[in-house]
Structure formats: structure tokens, C-alpha cells
Design an enzyme around this catalytic site. Sequence first.
Site, PDB file in Angstrom:
ATOM      1  N   GLU A 306    -116.266 -96.857 -59.581  1.00 39.12           N
ATOM      2  CA  GLU A 306    -115.559 -97.172 -60.610  1.00 39.12           C
ATOM      3  C   GLU A 306    -116.417 -96.978 -61.886  1.00 39.12           C
ATOM      4  OE1 GLU A 306    -112.027-100.412 -62.468  1.00 39.12           O
ATOM      5  OE2 GLU A 306    -113.866-100.990 -61.378  1.00 39.12           O
ATOM      6  N   LYS A 367    -105.220 -95.456 -60.901  1.00 39.04           N
ATOM      7  CA  LYS A 367    -105.148 -96.933 -60.476  1.00 39.04           C
ATOM      8  C   LYS A 367    -103.476 -97.351 -60.674  1.00 39.04           C
ATOM      9  CE  LYS A 367    -107.572-101.330 -61.211  1.00 39.04           C
ATOM     10  NZ  LYS A 367    -108.463-101.947 -61.952  1.00 39.04           N
ATOM     11  N   CYS A 422    -111.521-101.341 -57.600  1.00 38.10           N
ATOM     12  CA  CYS A 422    -111.762-102.590 -58.034  1.00 38.10           C
ATOM     13  C   CYS A 422    -110.634-103.713 -57.499  1.00 38.10           C
ATOM     14  CB  CYS A 422    -111.981-102.891 -59.513  1.00 38.10           C
ATOM     15  SG  CYS A 422    -112.680-104.144 -60.167  1.00 38.10           S
TER      16      CYS A 422
END
Length: 558
Positions: A306, A367, A422
Amino acid sequence: MTDRSAPPSPTSPPQADESAGSPRPRPWLPLPVAGCAAALAGLALLFAFPPYDQWWLAPVGVALFAVAVHRRRARVGAGLGALTGLVFFVPLLSWAALEIDAAPWLLLSASQAAFVAALGAAAAYLSPLIDRAPLTWPVWVAVLWVGQEALRSRVPFGGFPWGRLAFSQADSPLLPLAAIGGAPLVSGATALVGGVIAAVLWRLTVAASSHRGQWVAAARAQALPVGALLAAVGAVLLASMAVPQRQPDGPPVTVAIVQGNVPRLGLDFNAQRRAVLDNHVRATEELAQRVGRGEAAQPDLVVWPENSSDIDPIANPDAGALISGAADAIDAPILVGAIVRDPAAAGPYNVGLVWQPGTGPGEMYAKRQPVPFAEYLPLQPVVEPIARWLTGDDVDRVGGFAAGDEPGVLQLGPAAVGDVICFEVAYDGLVRDSVVEGAELLAVQTNNATFNEAEAYQQLAMVRLRAVEHGRESLMASTVGISGFVGVDGQVSDATGFFTQDVPVRTLSLATGRTLATTVGVWPEALLATGALAGLAAAFVLRRRSRTKVIDVNERST
């Protein structure tokens, strides 16, 4: 926090419960001792998690919590629960304050502790039900704990599942249960063991009191119920050991993780972003040179973490040219963690972007669960003035990211990769969606540069559980570490150091089958949480009946 009940012993005569209108046995522990037990429960839970990794302390913490709140009024149980939650979450989440003001860290910790406070109130409310059927105590502990985690993982603003019991059990014999019922079943089993510890201690203490402190005589008197409780723990462990480990059924692929590292000091924001991109490009090109010299295997795909390109590589020709050069050099598709700006969207996207050698950008996963107050500001007109008051100008760091709406399944060469970014690895549904949609291995792209090793290891523990849960070999790619590969048994290979540049390469096996946990999805959690609601309803009915009996007795006496 006050409790008017005197607590000399668990065998003391009942005391009138003014709030419920029914006789209520006195608590087992004096309130100061219960407060110490609640604080110790929080410490035990903390040390069960990485970086301490004393997984066996999780059920001990649950047991201490259970005995602390048992036979308390609900409001006192809530206070004790809040104490446990604060002792647990404040240090567990201390990484949240490394790069920002302490206020957001403390507010986040307090918000999570509030759920443990609700758990304490609920557990205390169930005390009459537990006293009526003491052998059911571990079951109620388990379902209440799972119910609390289910709620905490969803509200507010999508929830924050960090600190679930399951995520402390990566090295525990209970981990294989993840393949049957996912994280909720592992949490439930951990809490069940804690409930057994509490129930055994309770029964032995009561028996010892009646036998004038003779613990041997007490143990003999309680042999049958204590044996039944211990047999329940044995059954859970045997069930976990009996879970068949699903082996990947697909072909092998060679995967490289590029951990490029980030510069620490001396650069402004834009120069920092360019330096991070340069680091990942350079590390990939160095891997290509090693492949050319026969020192490393040729990868089929490469995963960058990321934020490896915070410069939009689609809009910025220079950034795109750098990534194209790296992909051409390694002759494999690269999964790039990037920030992509879409003029038609409400904000930028945090994405995993497939960059093909020769052709450039391809498939993209955006995301789906941006982090509130870090990647976007919920309820902005209300929250922004408060955030500015608490953190000054730090509110300007909130990126205003838009959320994606499609599961992260991306084709990289021969592999369909399930991508989560994440903190998304903590959310059951997001990971499962990618597997259901065809992911053959799992990749977690993360940026731990603003955190510490504790946060990285806590996140890696989640990856380990997900690998077992879905029968997929997995990896975590971080800008600074910890990066590494995870097998379907939850074991980690080629873990990198923290704040180092490293490029581990490993051959993984793809998988296409589904575990039972993947198939049943949310149902184990739903059933356990429903059990918690059923217990609260039963306790309500029992308390109402007790209240009615007391009123009838009082009316007859007058």
C-alpha cells in the site's frame, strides 16, 4: 462506581436486589478485589496479543473478567468492563499515537472500551441465569463475547475489529477452528475456555468455603461438575485438532514481495512520496538483476505494498514510466499500491493496481473500507469542528478517500489474487468476498510506516488466521515491514525486518476449493450472537418472575 452489596463469601445469604426486586446472592469478590481482577483481565488480554504472543493468557483474561462482573449490578458490571477495556485497548492501540496527537488514540481506545463496558453490564445481568444453571456459565461467556465483537466490528462507521480474541490465537491449538467457523468461532472457543476456568474456580471456592477451607475435600465434592467442565475444554481441543487442513489444490506460482522501505527524515511531503516510489522501483530492478544472474527465481507476479506510489501513476507520466520500467525489467505483472484520483468520484481511491509489463495499468481494486478519521471524515459538518479542536490542523491529513464497491479479485499472470488493503484484513466479510469471487491466494497490501512493529505483528496475526480460515496461502506486503508469506497452516515464512529494504521470493500454491468457514460465512457469528440475545431475554424473564414473586410475598405479608 459504587456497589452497596457486601461480599463476604459466595455462600452468603441472598441480599435484596433493589433494582430487580428479587433476592440476589452477594458477589464472590469484594468490589476492590473485583476491580483488581478486571484490571488484571485487561493486562492478560493485552499480553495475549502480539508482540507479546502469550496466547494462553486470553482465556485467563476472560476468566478474570467473568468472575469480576458476576453477581454485580449491571451498572457496576459496566464500570468493571470499562476498566478492563481501557487497560487492554490503551496500550494495544498505542501505535495510533506515534505520528499524530494522543487525542485520537485515546478516543479510539475509549470507544472500544465502551463495548467491553456493555459486555460487563450484559454479563452481570445474566448472573441469575448462571446461578440457576452454573454449568452453562462458559456457554454464556462465549456467546456474549462473540456478540460484543460482532457489534464492535460493525458500529460505528463500519466498526473497528482490532483486538478480537481470535487475533490473539495465531499460535494456539484453537487456530484450526478458523477453517470451520472463521474468527467468530475461534473467539467463541477462546472465551468458552475462559468461562470454564471461571466456573471451575467458582465451584471449588464455594465448595472449599463449605468444607472450611479444605480444598482436597472440596475437589472431591465437585469432581463431577468440575470434570464435566474440563471435559468441555478437552472436547474443544480435540475438535480443533481433528479439523482437516485443506491443502491448496492448484498449480505453483512464484511470488515476490517488494518491501522498498521509506526515508525517515530530511524530505518534504512530495519528495517523500517520490522517494518511496523510487525505492520500490529500484528494489524491483535489483531483483531483476538477481534473476538474470541466476541468484533468484523468476517471479510470476510481484506485489508492492500500500502507498508504494502515492503519486497517481495513471495521471502522472513520470510515475507511470518508472513503474513500467520496473515491470518490464522483472517481466512480470506488479500489484502496485497506489493513490488514484478520479475526477468523477467524491475523492481519491486507495487502490491495488495491476501493472502489466509492456502494456501498463490494468485491473484495479479500490479499498472498500476506508478508515474513518484517517482516510475520510464521517459526518463531516459535525465532526470537523470537533476534530480541529482536538487535533488542531491534523484534520487536514484526512484524505477524503472514496470507497470502492467491488471485491478485490485481480488477475496477475497465472494467479487470481484476492487483494485487501491494510486494516481491511480485520473485516471478515471483505476477505471472504474475494475468496468467494475466485481468489486463489490472498495478498494484504499495507503501509506500516507511521506505526511500529507491534502494529505490524498484530496485522500479520490476522493474515495468519485468514490463511487458515479460507485455505489460501497468503502474504503481507508492507512498505517498511513486517512482510512475509503465510501457509494454509498459519505458519509464517521469509518474514522481513522492520524499516529495512527486502525482497523475499517464494513459490506458493494456488487454491480453488472452499473451507467450511468460507461456505457458511457469517452464520456462525450470527448464531452465537443470537445466543447472547437469547440469554439476555431469558435473564429478563427470570428477573421479572423473581420480582413478581417478591411482590406477591410482600402483599401477603401485609
